[in-house]
Design a protein around this motif. Structure first.
Motif, PDB file in Angstrom:
ATOM      1  N   SER A  50       0.811  -1.213   0.000  1.00 17.46           N
ATOM      2  CA  SER A  50       0.000   0.000   0.000  1.00 17.46           C
ATOM      3  C   SER A  50       0.847   1.267   0.000  1.00 17.46           C
ATOM      4  N   GLY A  51       2.185   1.128   0.017  1.00 20.52           N
ATOM      5  CA  GLY A  51       3.066   2.275  -0.095  1.00 20.52           C
ATOM      6  C   GLY A  51       3.808   2.679   1.157  1.00 20.52           C
ATOM      7  N   THR A  52       3.613   1.962   2.259  1.00 18.95           N
ATOM      8  CA  THR A  52       4.356   2.268   3.478  1.00 18.95           C
ATOM      9  C   THR A  52       5.836   1.986   3.250  1.00 18.95           C
ATOM     10  N   PRO A  53       6.722   2.895   3.666  1.00 18.85           N
ATOM     11  CA  PRO A  53       8.156   2.656   3.482  1.00 18.85           C
ATOM     12  C   PRO A  53       8.580   1.320   4.085  1.00 18.85           C
ATOM     13  N   LEU A  54       9.480   0.642   3.409  1.00 22.32           N
ATOM     14  CA  LEU A  54       9.921  -0.667   3.865  1.00 22.32           C
ATOM     15  C   LEU A  54      10.419  -0.625   5.308  1.00 22.32           C
ATOM     16  N   GLU A  55      11.172   0.410   5.647  1.00 26.37           N
ATOM     17  CA  GLU A  55      11.742   0.497   6.994  1.00 26.37           C
ATOM     18  C   GLU A  55      10.654   0.613   8.059  1.00 26.37           C
ATOM     19  N   HIS A  56       9.561   1.307   7.754  1.00 29.21           N
ATOM     20  CA  HIS A  56       8.445   1.392   8.697  1.00 29.21           C
ATOM     21  C   HIS A  56       7.731   0.053   8.808  1.00 29.21           C
ATOM     22  N   VAL A  57       7.699  -0.687   7.720  1.00 29.95           N
ATOM     23  CA  VAL A  57       7.099  -2.021   7.744  1.00 29.95           C
ATOM     24  C   VAL A  57       7.936  -2.964   8.599  1.00 29.95           C
ATOM     25  N   LEU A  58       9.240  -2.927   8.404  1.00 29.69           N
ATOM     26  CA  LEU A  58      10.134  -3.827   9.132  1.00 29.69           C
ATOM     27  C   LEU A  58      10.287  -3.417  10.594  1.00 29.69           C
ATOM     28  N   ALA A 169      19.470  18.253   8.786  1.00 32.02           N
ATOM     29  CA  ALA A 169      18.264  19.072   8.900  1.00 32.02           C
ATOM     30  C   ALA A 169      17.416  18.946   7.640  1.00 32.02           C
ATOM     31  N   PRO A 170      16.126  19.293   7.701  1.00 38.01           N
ATOM     32  CA  PRO A 170      15.328  19.338   6.469  1.00 38.01           C
ATOM     33  C   PRO A 170      15.930  20.362   5.514  1.00 38.01           C
ATOM     34  N   TYR A 171      16.165  19.950   4.249  1.00 34.85           N
ATOM     35  CA  TYR A 171      16.759  20.898   3.300  1.00 34.85           C
ATOM     36  C   TYR A 171      16.131  20.834   1.914  1.00 34.85           C
ATOM     37  N   VAL A 172      14.943  20.241   1.812  1.00 31.85           N
ATOM     38  CA  VAL A 172      14.221  20.226   0.540  1.00 31.85           C
ATOM     39  C   VAL A 172      13.435  21.527   0.407  1.00 31.85           C
ATOM     40  N   PRO A 173      13.613  22.289  -0.681  1.00 29.04           N
ATOM     41  CA  PRO A 173      12.805  23.498  -0.873  1.00 29.04           C
ATOM     42  C   PRO A 173      11.315  23.153  -0.907  1.00 29.04           C
ATOM     43  N   THR A 174      10.502  24.021  -0.334  1.00 28.97           N
ATOM     44  CA  THR A 174       9.074  23.745  -0.196  1.00 28.97           C
ATOM     45  C   THR A 174       8.424  23.328  -1.511  1.00 28.97           C
ATOM     46  N   GLU A 175       8.736  24.024  -2.583  1.00 31.70           N
ATOM     47  CA  GLU A 175       8.082  23.732  -3.858  1.00 31.70           C
ATOM     48  C   GLU A 175       8.501  22.384  -4.441  1.00 31.70           C
ATOM     49  N   GLN A 176       9.558  21.772  -3.912  1.00 34.90           N
ATOM     50  CA  GLN A 176      10.007  20.476  -4.410  1.00 34.90           C
ATOM     51  C   GLN A 176       9.460  19.298  -3.600  1.00 34.90           C
ATOM     52  N   ILE A 177       8.747  19.576  -2.510  1.00 40.45           N
ATOM     53  CA  ILE A 177       8.178  18.504  -1.695  1.00 40.45           C
ATOM     54  C   ILE A 177       7.249  17.631  -2.538  1.00 40.45           C
ATOM     55  N   ALA A 178       6.475  18.269  -3.418  1.00 45.43           N
ATOM     56  CA  ALA A 178       5.519  17.533  -4.243  1.00 45.43           C
ATOM     57  C   ALA A 178       6.203  16.575  -5.205  1.00 45.43           C
ATOM     58  N   LEU A 179       7.494  16.755  -5.451  1.00 49.43           N
ATOM     59  CA  LEU A 179       8.229  15.908  -6.385  1.00 49.43           C
ATOM     60  C   LEU A 179       8.834  14.690  -5.706  1.00 49.43           C
ATOM     61  N   LEU A 180       8.766  14.622  -4.389  1.00 43.60           N
ATOM     62  CA  LEU A 180       9.323  13.490  -3.660  1.00 43.60           C
ATOM     63  C   LEU A 180       8.474  12.238  -3.878  1.00 43.60           C
ATOM     64  N   PRO A 181       9.059  11.046  -3.717  1.00 44.23           N
ATOM     65  CA  PRO A 181       8.276   9.814  -3.843  1.00 44.23           C
ATOM     66  C   PRO A 181       7.083   9.814  -2.892  1.00 44.23           C
ATOM     67  N   THR A 182       5.996   9.202  -3.324  1.00 41.09           N
ATOM     68  CA  THR A 182       4.764   9.190  -2.529  1.00 41.09           C
ATOM     69  C   THR A 182       4.987   8.620  -1.139  1.00 41.09           C
ATOM     70  N   GLU A 183       5.770   7.561  -1.021  1.00 39.07           N
ATOM     71  CA  GLU A 183       5.948   6.939   0.289  1.00 39.07           C
ATOM     72  C   GLU A 183       6.679   7.872   1.253  1.00 39.07           C
ATOM     73  N   VAL A 184       7.485   8.778   0.718  1.00 37.79           N
ATOM     74  CA  VAL A 184       8.149   9.762   1.566  1.00 37.79           C
ATOM     75  C   VAL A 184       7.164  10.860   1.967  1.00 37.79           C
ATOM     76  N   ARG A 185       6.448  11.412   0.992  1.00 43.29           N
ATOM     77  CA  ARG A 185       5.504  12.500   1.269  1.00 43.29           C
ATOM     78  C   ARG A 185       4.406  12.075   2.234  1.00 43.29           C
ATOM     79  N   ASP A 186       3.932  10.853   2.086  1.00 45.23           N
ATOM     80  CA  ASP A 186       2.767  10.415   2.853  1.00 45.23           C
ATOM     81  C   ASP A 186       3.097   9.808   4.210  1.00 45.23           C
ATOM     82  N   HIS A 187       4.334   9.373   4.406  1.00 47.66           N
ATOM     83  CA  HIS A 187       4.636   8.603   5.612  1.00 47.66           C
ATOM     84  C   HIS A 187       5.742   9.187   6.485  1.00 47.66           C
ATOM     85  N   GLU A 188       6.437  10.205   6.019  1.00 42.04           N
ATOM     86  CA  GLU A 188       7.461  10.835   6.846  1.00 42.04           C
ATOM     87  C   GLU A 188       7.005  12.260   7.172  1.00 42.04           C
TER      88      GLU A 188
END
Length: 261
Positions: A50-58, A169-188
């Motif tokens: 369902s898209g949960t990151p592997l590390e969160h599953v394990l 530290a968090p260093y992704v520019p705000t406008e690039q968050i939407a470009l991250l993989p879904t499992e990262v955006r939705d679960h971290e």
């Protein structure tokens, strides 16, 4: 007789592959080795599908050769951050006082404490779940995790005494968050990813306050993208630190380093 783990079933591999897991065989093997019962294995496979990151599953992640607890909602340590860890180790002497800011699982601090003898370790994070997770990982190493924003929860007795501050530290520019993989955006947690307009909001705050905590000739090491190198080094200089940088072409990662003059 050999007691190797049972290989994953072909149906489990097929399920993960159908869900889009690129490394289905490897992930299936890890799920099979981690699950205690067939029912647990099925639940883990469903979560991963369902898209949960592997590390969160394990429930754990590998960082260098460390196996670290990772709870749901906690930032997963990345292999690219191992470059920062090795550069920090090169500046960590025996018995050093080390602080891991924005610690997440405490991976960076744990690595330094297991590689250098006598390290005295503190870690901080603004997320309570991350602090609980980090405390589990670093307590056996004599470390202590603190809940709060950057340096603020640290004992005041550490001011001017810290030998190494290491920061992912968090260093992704705000406008690039939407470009991250879904499992990262939705679960971290977003605040562990979003670094503001140019990605350096938190980095600048760290740089502005680090000098007061560093011991003479102490080092601050921060992960960034190569394109952020110039601005991140400017933040170090503005904070009264001597700035240098190192880049890893293999992982497209930059580490900016500030030293107290």
């Amino acid at each position: 007789m050999s007691h190797l783990p049972c290989p994953p079933s072909t149906s489990l591999v097929a399920q993960l592959r159908k869900a889009g897991c690129v490394f289905a065989e490897e992930e299936a093997a890890l799920i099979t080795a981690t699950a205690h019962t067939p029912r647990e294995r099925a639940r883990m496979a469903e979560r991963r599908s369902s898209g949960t990151p592997l590390e969160h599953v394990l429930g754990w992640a590998r960082f260098h050769d460390l196996r670290l607890r990772v709870e749901p909602g906690v930032f997963v340590p990345r292999p690219r951050t191992e470059f920062l860890a090795t550069k920090a180790l090169a500046r960590t002497r025996p018995g050093a006082l080390v602080v891991d800011l924005c610690c997440g699982t405490g991976a960076l601090g744990a690595y330094l404490a297991t590689r250098q003898r006598g390290v005295r370790l503190h870690a901080t994070d603004i997320d309570a779940t991350s602090v609980r997770c980090a405390q589990h990982n670093i307590a056996p190493l004599g470390g202590r995790a603190h809940h709060g924003d950057l340096f603020s929860p640290l004992p005041a007795t550490l001011r001017g005494r810290v030998d190494v501050v290491v920061v992912n530290a968090p260093y992704v520019p705000t406008e690039q968050i939407a470009l991250l993989p879904t499992e990262v955006r939705d679960h971290e947690p977003r605040r562990s990813l979003d670094g503001g307009l140019d990605g350096l909001d938190v980095v600048r705050r760290v740089c502005a306050h680090a000098r007061a905590w560093l011991a003479p000739r102490g080092h601050l090491l921060i992960q960034a993208n190569p394109g952020q190198r110039t601005d991140a080094m400017a933040a170090l200089t503005a904070g009264g630190l001597l700035a240098t940088s190192l880049t890893c072409d293999d992982t497209d990662t930059c580490v900016v380093i500030g030293q107290r003059r």
